[in-house]
Enzyme design. Structure first.
Site, short mmCIF file in Angstrom:
data_model
loop_
_atom_site.label_atom_id
_atom_site.label_comp_id
_atom_site.label_asym_id
_atom_site.label_seq_id
_atom_site.Cartn_x
_atom_site.Cartn_y
_atom_site.Cartn_z
CB ALA A 59 -0.87 -0.01 1.25
N GLY A 99 0.85 -5.13 1.01
CA GLY A 99 -0.27 -5.20 0.07
C GLY A 99 0.13 -5.78 -1.27
CD GLU A 102 -2.43 -7.66 2.67
OE1 GLU A 102 -2.01 -6.50 2.47
OE2 GLU A 102 -3.29 -7.94 3.51
CD GLU A 122 1.25 -5.56 5.63
OE1 GLU A 122 2.10 -6.41 5.99
OE2 GLU A 122 0.68 -5.60 4.52
C1 HSC Z 1 0.61 -2.27 3.45
O1 HSC Z 1 0.92 -2.72 2.40
C2 HSC Z 1 -0.71 -2.44 4.09
C3 HSC Z 1 -1.53 -3.46 3.38
O2 HSC Z 1 -1.80 -4.51 4.24
C4 HSC Z 1 -2.78 -2.85 2.81
C5 HSC Z 1 -3.74 -2.42 3.89
C6 HSC Z 1 -4.96 -1.77 3.33
C7 HSC Z 1 -6.07 -1.72 4.33
C8 HSC Z 1 -7.28 -0.99 3.85
C9 HSC Z 1 -8.39 -1.06 4.81
C10 HSC Z 1 -9.66 -0.34 4.26
N1 HSC Z 1 4.49 3.45 0.26
O3 HSC Z 1 13.32 2.59 0.85
P1 HSC Z 1 13.70 3.29 -0.37
C11 HSC Z 1 9.16 5.07 -1.14
S1 HSC Z 1 1.73 -1.31 4.31
C12 HSC Z 1 4.93 4.69 -0.06
O4 HSC Z 1 14.51 4.53 -0.26
P2 HSC Z 1 15.10 0.92 -1.21
C13 HSC Z 1 10.16 5.54 -0.11
O5 HSC Z 1 9.55 6.41 0.82
C14 HSC Z 1 3.15 -1.28 3.30
N2 HSC Z 1 6.20 4.97 -0.39
O6 HSC Z 1 14.38 2.32 -1.44
C15 HSC Z 1 11.18 6.23 -0.99
O7 HSC Z 1 10.66 7.49 -1.32
P3 HSC Z 1 11.63 8.76 -1.43
C16 HSC Z 1 3.95 -2.50 3.44
C17 HSC Z 1 7.07 3.96 -0.40
O8 HSC Z 1 15.41 0.42 -2.56
C18 HSC Z 1 11.18 5.38 -2.26
O9 HSC Z 1 9.94 4.67 -2.25
N3 HSC Z 1 5.19 -2.33 2.71
C19 HSC Z 1 6.69 2.65 -0.08
O10 HSC Z 1 16.17 1.06 -0.20
C20 HSC Z 1 12.31 4.38 -2.33
O11 HSC Z 1 12.33 3.63 -1.12
C21 HSC Z 1 6.31 -1.94 3.29
O12 HSC Z 1 6.39 -1.73 4.48
C22 HSC Z 1 5.34 2.41 0.24
N4 HSC Z 1 4.89 1.17 0.53
O13 HSC Z 1 13.98 -0.02 -0.55
C23 HSC Z 1 7.51 -1.80 2.40
N5 HSC Z 1 7.79 1.85 -0.15
O14 HSC Z 1 12.56 8.41 -2.52
C24 HSC Z 1 8.17 -0.47 2.63
C25 HSC Z 1 8.80 2.65 -0.53
O15 HSC Z 1 10.70 9.85 -1.75
N6 HSC Z 1 9.26 -0.21 1.71
N7 HSC Z 1 8.38 3.92 -0.69
O16 HSC Z 1 12.31 8.87 -0.10
C26 HSC Z 1 10.47 -0.78 1.83
O17 HSC Z 1 10.71 -1.63 2.64
C27 HSC Z 1 11.57 -0.26 0.94
O18 HSC Z 1 11.19 1.01 0.51
C28 HSC Z 1 11.84 -1.13 -0.31
C29 HSC Z 1 12.82 -0.37 -1.25
C30 HSC Z 1 12.48 -2.45 0.13
C31 HSC Z 1 10.59 -1.39 -1.08
#
Ligand code: HSC
Length: 688
Positions: A59, A99, A102, A122
């Site tokens: 997400a 997500g 998922e 998450e």
């Molecule tokens: C989720 O998915 C919840 C779900 O269950 C859905 C729930 C829905 C419920 C609805 C109910 C009605 N979002 O880290 P980097 C950006 S929670 C936004 O420097 P790397 C990051 O900020 C999510 N932005 O690169 C950065 O931006 P900047 C679960 C995101 O190569 C740029 O991308 N997922 C983002 O060292 C590059 O990132 C996670 O927790 C995101 N999800 O690592 C994964 N992910 O350049 C979180 C990244 O402006 N992400 N960005 O600073 C990571 O672990 C790392 O970013 C990566 C890449 C391993 C993907």
């Protein structure tokens, strides 16, 4: 974003650089594409893939704060994918997280290549997999394995994902081509809906087991709520999903979730240096010299070797050199023995380490990190010698934590090549790297230091030059407060206990016992001359006068009968009570809440001063230093985050009230705090 239907297979692409996060626009696109593919009679199957090297990082975390996650919501979208009448095959490369995973679970079949990495992280953001993950994953892997993945969020590789049943096939070749061939061919998998699979057989046992392993004192409620979601699995997917949706929303607005998301974005924000454009390029760093093979120098060497750098440690004392080599190679071999790295990798890392007696070997290194003892004359000797030996483009760094970096830079002809790299001990473990920019530090030298921090797996945060830099300057005020609390009525175990129960990894007095009470004593002696108007409590000096220098000598504020465990000592309790009597303070019971409040306010006020002076670029920089170097609970977000939670007007009011009490001089409010409170603003307003 969608490729035209080619043949009978529709290829739908998750395309939202840099990591294909599932923002609202992408969700709308996916929904429309699934509808279109399903209603197109020519299409027999659908392949879902990510653009670029990632499948999807989940997400869009930035959407959580607004709560605007509909149109369609994640669960609506994924239920639609799962309900599709035609087979949907996920072709997975690179990250497949949260997500994103998922989404893959809602597809009918999953193929990955070896670059794929899977996780439901998450929980590290204080929330739970809210797009059906808690209901679908256990149906594929069993509840026990799913709970392990969801309650702590580790990343697994493609081979492990195959083993667990998260994916159906692993291919060495082009994963999209493999998925397309499968989709178009006679062996196209049938529609198999994960949500309709039976309730996992181990459900009841796994839930009991996971509840038993829950940490007793978790600030975040996410792990417990994840278990509740899994416990809610029934043969009816909708019932469990409703519980998941309710608990997701409950967690989304908690302090812990906001704090953890602040930490996620904060760690990325601190790498941006205000005013530094993309034209500033970091210099390449491959070979590094470290001057000083003590505990710190050796820890730094291990961190660098682990990152694949080539390292020369210069240590004049023969014995220390042997010891350093021994410690570094043992640490690397331990990683191999534990299966964290292959033996060949360990061998290569050890081969990349050279020990030397003199600085003469550093003629061709890209960076030198000086880690000799904290004495300006010693630093002068090293830097003037280095100036004659190294290449003209070599960056010279000092690991000083207390000395004036500008004075050190003045020892070389070109001070623009000097920067501070303040590692925290043990340097191969601690994530913080305080990067000190001197008055003359060149922009590309600073950019190189930031890139270097990332390369060696550290969170690099820039500090200007001041005594103690950001981290230790705040810590000094925090400690000052802790000792005043002892004078007024609290015992060490009460101060440390209150802070630890609140979430600090270790209370302030235990930290100083670990660092060495003699170090604090030396600083207080210096301060007594420099800042006679800012006295300390006399208690820590009394403790030092007894030779109780902390854990290393088995006694400090606490006793350490086994060398490690801090045990309250009645002799110290008596010393404290006597001291209060001697200075005429009537002791009183001090509640946990007051201890936490005062310690935290001390950190906030000094943090505001540091931001106001421009030593830290932003409040978030102070927070990231505290989370990564000082054991401040991630779920609490950092001192400046906490200030915003309390509200700056209230913070100021509390500080002013304390200013009217005992040792009121400590509580002069920081000008920035007064200014922001008057404008009705918060620290977060200064972060962007
Ligand atoms: C989720 O998915 C919840 C779900 O269950 C859905 C729930 C829905 C419920 C609805 C109910 C009605 N979002 O880290 P980097 C950006 S929670 C936004 O420097 P790397 C990051 O900020 C999510 N932005 O690169 C950065 O931006 P900047 C679960 C995101 O190569 C740029 O991308 N997922 C983002 O060292 C590059 O990132 C996670 O927790 C995101 N999800 O690592 C994964 N992910 O350049 C979180 C990244 O402006 N992400 N960005 O600073 C990571 O672990 C790392 O970013 C990566 C890449 C391993 C993907």
């Amino acid at each position: 974003m969608t490729e035209p239907h080619s043949g009978k297979v529709s290829e739908i692409v998750l395309d939202n650089p840099p990591v294909n996060a599932l923002g609202a626009a992408l969700r709308r696109h996916l929904l429309a594409s699934i509808d279109a593919a399903e209603s197109d009679p020519a299409v027999v199957a659908i392949v879902l893939r990510g653009a670029g090297t990632a499948f999807c990082a989940g997400a869009d975390i930035a959407e959580f704060a607004s709560g605007d996650m509909g149109d369609p919501s994640h669960p609506e979208l994924l239920n639609r994918i799962e309900a599709c009448a035609k087979p949907v095959i996920a072709a997975i490369t690179g990250v497949c997280l949260g997500g994103g995973l998922e989404t893959a679970l809602a597809c009918h079949y999953r193929i990955a290549d070896p670059s794929a990495r899977f996780a439901l992280p998450e929980v590290t953001l204080g929330i739970l997999p809210g797009a059906g993950g808690t209901q679908r994953l256990p149906r594929l892997t069993g509840a026990g394995e799913a709970l392990a993945l969801m309650t702590s969020g580790p990343t697994i590789n493609a081979a492990r994902a195959l083993e667990l049943g998260v994916i159906d096939r692993l291919t060495d070749g082009d994963v999209v081509a493999a998925a397309r061939a499968l989709a178009a061919g006679p062996d196209c998998p049938a529609v198999r809906r994960t949500g309709a699979l039976p309730v996992p057989a181990d459900l009841a046992d796994a839930v009991v087991d996971a509840r038993g392993r829950l940490a007793a004192r978790s600030i975040s409620q996410a792990p417990a709520r994840i278990i509740d979601c899994v416990a809610a699995i029934t043969s009816d997917f909708e019932t469990g999903s409703a519980v998941e949706a309710m608990l997701f929303n409950e967690l989304r607005t908690t302090e812990a979730a906001r704090a953890l998301q602040h930490a996620f974005f904060g760690e990325r924000k601190v790498s941006r240096i205000p005013g530094m454009g993309r034209e500033v390029k970091a210099r390449p760093i491959a070979k590094v010299g470290i001057v000083g093979g003590g505990l710190m120098g050796t820890g730094i060497a291990i961190a660098l070797l682990n990152a694949g750098l080539s390292v020369i440690v210069v240590e004049t004392r023969h014995e220390a050199r042997e010891k350093s080599w021994d410690a570094a190679s043992k640490a690397i071999l331990r990683d191999a023995a534990k299966g964290r790295i292959a033996e060949a990798v360990a061998d290569a890392r050890i081969a990349a380490l050279t020990m030397a007696e003199g600085l003469g070997v550093l003629g061709d290194v890209d960076l030198v990190i000086e880690a000799v003892f904290e004495d300006l004359a010693a630093k002068e000797q090293v830097f003037t010698a280095l100036d004659r030996i190294v290449r003209s483009d070599t960056i010279l760094a000092s690991n000083t934590s207390t000395l004036d970096l500008d004075a050190i830079a003045a020892f070389v002809a070109d001070p623009s090549r000097v920067v501070g790299l303040h590692f925290f001990s043990p340097a191969n473990i601690m994530r913080l790297l305080e990067i000190v920019r001197g008055a003359a530090t060149a922009p590309d030298v600073l950019a190189t230091a930031m890139a270097f921090a990332k390369r060696v797996g550290k969170v690099g945060v820039v500090s200007g030059v001041c005594d103690g830099f950001i981290g230790n300057r705040l810590f000094e005020e925090y400690l000052r407060l802790a000792y005043f609390l002892l004078e007024e009525g609290a015992l060490p175990q009460e101060v440390d206990g209150a802070m630890e129960r609140w979430g600090m990894a270790m209370g302030p007095l235990r930290v100083l016992d670990l660092a060495g009470q003699d170090i604090g004593w030396a600083i207080r002696k210096r301060r007594a001359v420099e800042q006679p108007d800012r006295p300390y409590s006399g208690i820590p000096d009394r403790i030092c006068e007894l030779g109780r220098f902390g854990q290393k000598v088995g006694k400090g504020v606490y006793e350490y009968p086994d060398g490690r465990t801090a045990v309250p000592d009645p002799a110290i309790d008596r010393l404290i009570v006597d001291y209060s009597q001697e200075i005429g303070v009537e002791r009183r019971a001090i509640e946990d809440a007051e201890i936490v409040d005062r310690c935290l306010l001390a950190l906030i006020n000094e943090g505001a001063r540091i931001v106001g002076e421009g030593i830290a670029y932003r409040p978030v920089d102070v927070d990231m230093i505290y989370l990564n170097g000082y054991g401040f609970a991630r779920e609490r977000g950092g001192p400046m985050f906490q200030a915003d939670e309390i509200g700056l007007a209230t913070v100021l009011e509390k500080i002013r009230a304390l200013a009217g009490g005992r040792n009121g001089w400590v509580w002069e409010p920081a000008p920035l705090l007064i200014e922001l409170a008057a404008q009705g603003k918060c620290f977060a307003d200064l972060n962007d």
